[in-house]
Design a protein around this motif. Sequence first.
Motif: not given
Length: 185
Positions: A117-122, A53-59, A142-151
């Motif tokens: 991991f809110s705000g990240h691609q998971v 099974v596969k799923s994704g958040m923001n991806i 994924n390391m970067p936050n989608l809004k801020t770009g911070k790791k």
Amino acid sequence: MATIGKITQATSGTAAVRYAEGKEKLKASTKQFLLKSGVDSHVVDQLHDRAVVKSGMNIDPEFASTQMKATRSAFGTTGKETVRVIQSFSTADLNPANPKDWQKANEIGYQLARKAFSGHQVAIYTQLDGTGHKLHNHIVVNMPNLKTGKKYHQHHDWQRLSAISDDICREHGLSVIERSKDPRE
């Protein structure tokens, strides 16, 4: 009992996703286990990847590697590319021979991703291969936050993620390891 077993960082996000997804790498022994355990042969015949099974958040989990790479490129992220979390479940709680439990394990992993991991691609990949065929999630963040770009940086991740996972598992009626706050207690 549900547990957070391992948390690591990966230099190659592509390699982390490839391993978790395991395209065309489901072993014949796992298929045999499922058939012997009574899983419908039509279901087993359609399984080819280690991730059942596969799923994704923001991806989209089918394109996680490419989408994560594009996000890291857009923010100029260098160094460690992803965080990998392994979330495992006891066979007493989730039956690896029950496709509904595969889905439940993945949903619990998705809820963990949403809360932790809110705000990240998971990407969440649920597997049942390995010793004992225990259901387990490979959660690739994924390391970067989608809004801020911070790791993503979080100290004491194991304790934090374990607490979140335990709460979610209790909500689903699963057992968890009871831990005291101070191991000397």
